[in-house]
Structures are given as C-alpha cells and as structure tokens.
Design a protein around this motif. Structure first.
Motif, PDB file in Angstrom:
ATOM      1  N   HIS A   1      41.321  81.354  54.808  1.00 56.79           N
ATOM      2  CA  HIS A   1      41.359  80.166  55.659  1.00 56.79           C
ATOM      3  C   HIS A   1      42.108  80.473  56.949  1.00 56.79           C
ATOM      4  CE1 HIS A   1      39.609  77.644  52.581  1.00 56.79           C
ATOM      5  NE2 HIS A   1      40.539  78.014  51.721  1.00 56.79           N
ATOM      6  N   PHE A   2      41.561  79.976  58.061  1.00 50.61           N
ATOM      7  CA  PHE A   2      42.172  80.183  59.374  1.00 50.61           C
ATOM      8  C   PHE A   2      42.494  81.666  59.582  1.00 50.61           C
ATOM      9  CE2 PHE A   2      43.409  75.832  58.016  1.00 50.61           C
ATOM     10  CZ  PHE A   2      42.630  75.130  58.935  1.00 50.61           C
ATOM     11  N   GLY A   3      41.436  82.471  59.632  1.00 46.17           N
ATOM     12  CA  GLY A   3      41.555  83.930  59.642  1.00 46.17           C
ATOM     13  C   GLY A   3      42.208  84.548  60.856  1.00 46.17           C
ATOM     14  N   LEU A   4      42.453  83.760  61.919  1.00 47.77           N
ATOM     15  CA  LEU A   4      43.132  84.293  63.105  1.00 47.77           C
ATOM     16  C   LEU A   4      44.432  83.538  63.370  1.00 47.77           C
ATOM     17  CD1 LEU A   4      40.046  84.697  65.496  1.00 47.77           C
ATOM     18  CD2 LEU A   4      41.129  86.446  64.070  1.00 47.77           C
ATOM     19  N   SER A   5      45.022  83.022  62.312  1.00 43.06           N
ATOM     20  CA  SER A   5      46.192  82.156  62.424  1.00 43.06           C
ATOM     21  C   SER A   5      47.500  82.944  62.399  1.00 43.06           C
ATOM     22  CB  SER A   5      46.189  81.144  61.282  1.00 43.06           C
ATOM     23  OG  SER A   5      46.427  81.816  60.051  1.00 43.06           O
TER      24      SER A   5
ATOM     25  N   SER B   1      47.721  85.912  60.048  1.00 43.20           N
ATOM     26  CA  SER B   1      46.691  86.932  60.224  1.00 43.20           C
ATOM     27  C   SER B   1      47.271  88.235  60.774  1.00 43.20           C
ATOM     28  CB  SER B   1      45.625  86.420  61.195  1.00 43.20           C
ATOM     29  OG  SER B   1      46.155  86.396  62.520  1.00 43.20           O
ATOM     30  N   PRO B   2      46.471  89.305  60.820  1.00 42.65           N
ATOM     31  CA  PRO B   2      46.908  90.552  61.456  1.00 42.65           C
ATOM     32  C   PRO B   2      47.338  90.359  62.909  1.00 42.65           C
ATOM     33  CG  PRO B   2      45.001  90.989  60.080  1.00 42.65           C
ATOM     34  CD  PRO B   2      45.180  89.498  60.082  1.00 42.65           C
ATOM     35  N   LEU B   3      46.725  89.428  63.621  1.00 42.97           N
ATOM     36  CA  LEU B   3      47.125  89.179  65.008  1.00 42.97           C
ATOM     37  C   LEU B   3      48.592  88.802  65.091  1.00 42.97           C
ATOM     38  CD1 LEU B   3      44.176  87.134  66.596  1.00 42.97           C
ATOM     39  CD2 LEU B   3      44.828  89.497  67.091  1.00 42.97           C
ATOM     40  N   SER B   4      49.022  87.914  64.201  1.00 46.11           N
ATOM     41  CA  SER B   4      50.409  87.463  64.204  1.00 46.11           C
ATOM     42  C   SER B   4      51.361  88.596  63.837  1.00 46.11           C
ATOM     43  CB  SER B   4      50.589  86.294  63.237  1.00 46.11           C
ATOM     44  OG  SER B   4      51.877  85.739  63.336  1.00 46.11           O
ATOM     45  N   LYS B   5      50.942  89.480  62.938  1.00 46.45           N
ATOM     46  CA  LYS B   5      51.788  90.610  62.557  1.00 46.45           C
ATOM     47  C   LYS B   5      51.990  91.557  63.736  1.00 46.45           C
ATOM     48  CE  LYS B   5      50.315  90.405  57.712  1.00 46.45           C
ATOM     49  NZ  LYS B   5      49.553  91.075  56.637  1.00 46.45           N
TER      50      LYS B   5
ATOM     51  N   GLN C   1      45.552  79.898  70.768  1.00 46.69           N
ATOM     52  CA  GLN C   1      44.662  78.752  70.664  1.00 46.69           C
ATOM     53  C   GLN C   1      44.664  78.164  69.248  1.00 46.69           C
ATOM     54  OE1 GLN C   1      40.187  77.391  72.089  1.00 46.69           O
ATOM     55  NE2 GLN C   1      40.817  79.487  72.410  1.00 46.69           N
ATOM     56  N   TYR C   2      44.800  79.027  68.249  1.00 50.43           N
ATOM     57  CA  TYR C   2      44.895  78.561  66.865  1.00 50.43           C
ATOM     58  C   TYR C   2      46.118  77.666  66.683  1.00 50.43           C
ATOM     59  CZ  TYR C   2      41.394  80.736  63.805  1.00 50.43           C
ATOM     60  OH  TYR C   2      40.245  81.044  63.133  1.00 50.43           O
ATOM     61  N   ASN C   3      47.184  78.000  67.408  1.00 48.08           N
ATOM     62  CA  ASN C   3      48.418  77.230  67.286  1.00 48.08           C
ATOM     63  C   ASN C   3      48.397  75.952  68.119  1.00 48.08           C
ATOM     64  OD1 ASN C   3      49.461  79.236  65.618  1.00 48.08           O
ATOM     65  ND2 ASN C   3      50.411  80.346  67.311  1.00 48.08           N
ATOM     66  N   ASN C   4      47.340  75.791  68.918  1.00 53.10           N
ATOM     67  CA  ASN C   4      47.210  74.610  69.764  1.00 53.10           C
ATOM     68  C   ASN C   4      46.469  73.515  69.002  1.00 53.10           C
ATOM     69  OD1 ASN C   4      45.808  72.851  71.883  1.00 53.10           O
ATOM     70  ND2 ASN C   4      47.242  74.039  73.122  1.00 53.10           N
ATOM     71  N   ARG C   5      47.047  72.359  68.911  1.00 57.53           N
ATOM     72  CA  ARG C   5      46.486  71.280  68.098  1.00 57.53           C
ATOM     73  C   ARG C   5      45.168  70.733  68.630  1.00 57.53           C
ATOM     74  NH1 ARG C   5      51.908  67.685  66.650  1.00 57.53           N
ATOM     75  NH2 ARG C   5      53.011  69.347  65.531  1.00 57.53           N
ATOM     76  N   ALA C   6      44.810  71.088  69.856  1.00 56.07           N
ATOM     77  CA  ALA C   6      43.582  70.564  70.444  1.00 56.07           C
ATOM     78  C   ALA C   6      42.324  71.182  69.833  1.00 56.07           C
ATOM     79  CB  ALA C   6      43.584  70.795  71.950  1.00 56.07           C
ATOM     80  N   CYS C   7      42.472  72.276  69.089  1.00 56.39           N
ATOM     81  CA  CYS C   7      41.308  72.951  68.509  1.00 56.39           C
ATOM     82  C   CYS C   7      40.750  72.171  67.322  1.00 56.39           C
ATOM     83  CB  CYS C   7      41.683  74.356  68.034  1.00 56.39           C
ATOM     84  SG  CYS C   7      42.099  75.489  69.358  1.00 56.39           S
ATOM     85  N   PRO C   8      39.460  71.831  67.343  1.00 57.63           N
ATOM     86  CA  PRO C   8      38.871  71.144  66.188  1.00 57.63           C
ATOM     87  C   PRO C   8      38.692  72.091  65.009  1.00 57.63           C
ATOM     88  CG  PRO C   8      37.196  71.622  67.840  1.00 57.63           C
ATOM     89  CD  PRO C   8      38.508  71.995  68.458  1.00 57.63           C
ATOM     90  N   ILE C   9      38.827  71.559  63.812  1.00 66.45           N
ATOM     91  CA  ILE C   9      38.649  72.361  62.597  1.00 66.45           C
ATOM     92  C   ILE C   9      37.184  72.353  62.186  1.00 66.45           C
ATOM     93  CG2 ILE C   9      39.220  72.510  60.130  1.00 66.45           C
ATOM     94  CD1 ILE C   9      41.972  71.419  60.788  1.00 66.45           C
ATOM     95  N   ARG C  10      36.707  73.502  61.723  1.00 65.49           N
ATOM     96  CA  ARG C  10      35.330  73.617  61.246  1.00 65.49           C
ATOM     97  C   ARG C  10      35.329  74.327  59.904  1.00 65.49           C
ATOM     98  NH1 ARG C  10      32.695  78.636  64.756  1.00 65.49           N
ATOM     99  NH2 ARG C  10      34.408  80.098  64.447  1.00 65.49           N
TER     100      ARG C  10
END
Length: 264
Positions: free
Chosen positions: A148-152, A155-159, A184-193
């Motif tokens: 879930h939320f693979g770029l959150s 994720s490896p990006l955060s590491k 952008q993942y951390n920005n609440r404006a992003c809609p969930i899909r």
C-alpha cells in the motif's frame, strides 16, 4: 559548465571524471535516473555509465534506480482504448505476475534495464513500484517495501532521504524526477486510488488491491527550476546532455514547500 568530449565520444573514464567533477564520490548513496540516448555516443553503452557510477561510489556507496512495472496491472487500469474490453478476461488469464528477477522495468530507460543484469543488484518486491539497489545499503533499501502506498514514507524513496542520499538526473528532466513523488505522497491534496495487480502465491495467480495516490507531475519542472535558482543543484553538460545532482532531502523540502503553497 560543459564537459568536452574527445573525438566526439564518451568513454567510461570520461564519465568517471565528469561524475567526480559534479561531486559524486566514494561512499555516496545516489538515486539515479538516466537515459542513454541523450548522451550521444557512449563507448560501451549503458554498461559504461553503470561501471562509471559503480567505480566512483564503490561498494562502500550505494546506487539505486526505479524499476517500475506499472504495465502489469489489471486491464481495467489501462489507458482508454488500449485494448478492447472484450479482451480483458483473456489478459487476466494469461498475464505474468511480477517477478523480481525477470520482470522488465517499463519506461525506465536502457540504463535501468542494464543495471538489473549486474551482479549483486537487489530488487524490492513491489508489483508496480520496485526499486533496484547495489552497494552498502542495498538490502536495507529494498527490504520491507509496503504494497500500500508504494512511494510513501515507508518506501525505498524515504530510506534514501533518511540515509542522506543524492539524486542524479543524467539525461532526464525534472518532470521525470521520482523523488518529488515522495513529497507529493505526503501532500494531503493527492486523491487516493485503488490499484489491482497480479502476484504469484503458491503457484497460483492472485489479484490483489493496493491503495495508492494519484500523482500529478505538472509542477515538477517548476520545482526543479526553483531549486536551480537557489543554487542547490550541481549542473554539468556531459556529452550532448545535462546531468544534475542534488540532495534528496533538499528535493523533498523544495517540493513540499512548493506544493503546500500552490495547492491551497
């Protein structure tokens, strides 16, 4: 600043000198997004770029690349008109699930595909957003990649950010910069899909649903331009293209600030 090619070609040694001039050094963690063709004539092709990076950071450092396979999704997620709806059941029956060793990264460039073939390169286990890593922190970066939320933030990006890594865009523009996705993942404006992908379990294919966020990359060029204006990006013309190096933490900070202001 422009790196002059001798005889109109780039060799591995030319690339090593160029990367060193940009500030890439032994022990550095570098998140690389690269395209081969814009460089011009590179002796040895994509592997020469990879060797130049590996020999510069050495195994005391770490190289990471995105190896996304978003094409492996359920056909209902394809762009409209890609395949007739009547073909969807056949595709679902015949589709090959994600395989860390065999699934080819799509739209990631020849350098990424070649990187995957190198010894000691590890891959995270995510059917859509896998990452490749080589070097000291490779295992730490690719392990425990959440579905879930693979770029959150998990994720490896955060590491990469946590380990004070750097981003190298080599022949790539800011609009392709995956590090901005984390902000952008951390920005609440992003809609969930909801994403639907096949995985193999017990010899059978199972379709799983994953929560994700809808990305909008339209602001990425402006974020990059802002970073350059503030002088936080090292820029070097290498061959026929431009290479840019900047801190992952700076990328997240800049992108977050821009999104917070412009999404209100």
């Amino acid at each position: 600043m422009r790196w002059i090619m001798d005889n109109g070609v780039l060799t591995k040694d030319d690339l090593k000198m160029a990367f060193a001039q940009m500030g890439i050094r032994k022990g550095m963690l570098v998140f690389v997004q690269s395209s081969l063709r814009p460089f011009g004539w590179v002796v040895g092709g994509a592997q020469a770029i990879i060797d130049a990076l590996m020999e510069t950071v050495t195994y005391d450092g770490t190289i990471v690349m995105p190896a996304f396979t978003r094409n492996l999704s359920d056909p209902s997620m394809y762009k409209s008109g890609t395949v007739p709806r009547a073909c969807w059941p056949e595709i679902r029956q015949a589709i090959l699930p994600f395989n860390k060793r065999l699934s080819t990264p799509v739209n990631m460039g020849e350098v990424t595909v070649q990187f995957m073939r190198n010894e000691a390169v590890l891959r995270s286990n995510h059917p859509a957003y896998s990452f490749l890593a080589w070097g000291k922190y490779a295992k730490l970066i690719v392990e425990k990649h959440p579905l879930h939320f693979g770029l959150s933030k998990d994720s490896p990006l955060s590491k990469i950010v946590d380990l004070n890594g750097f981003v190298l865009l080599a022949g790539m523009n800011y609009d392709k910069c995956e590090m901005f996705d984390l902000a952008q993942y951390n920005n609440r404006a992003c809609p969930i899909r909801i994403l639907t992908y096949p995985i193999e379990k017990g010899g059978n294919i199972h379709w799983i649903k994953m929560l994700d966020k809808e990305m909008n990359t339209s602001s990425y060029k402006a974020i990059g331009a802002n970073m350059e204006e503030r002088g936080v990006v090292k820029i070097l013309e290498v061959g026929n293209t431009t290479c840019r190096l900047f801190s992952a933490r700076e990328a997240i900070s800049s992108a977050s600030a821009y999104l917070n202001i412009n999404n209100k």
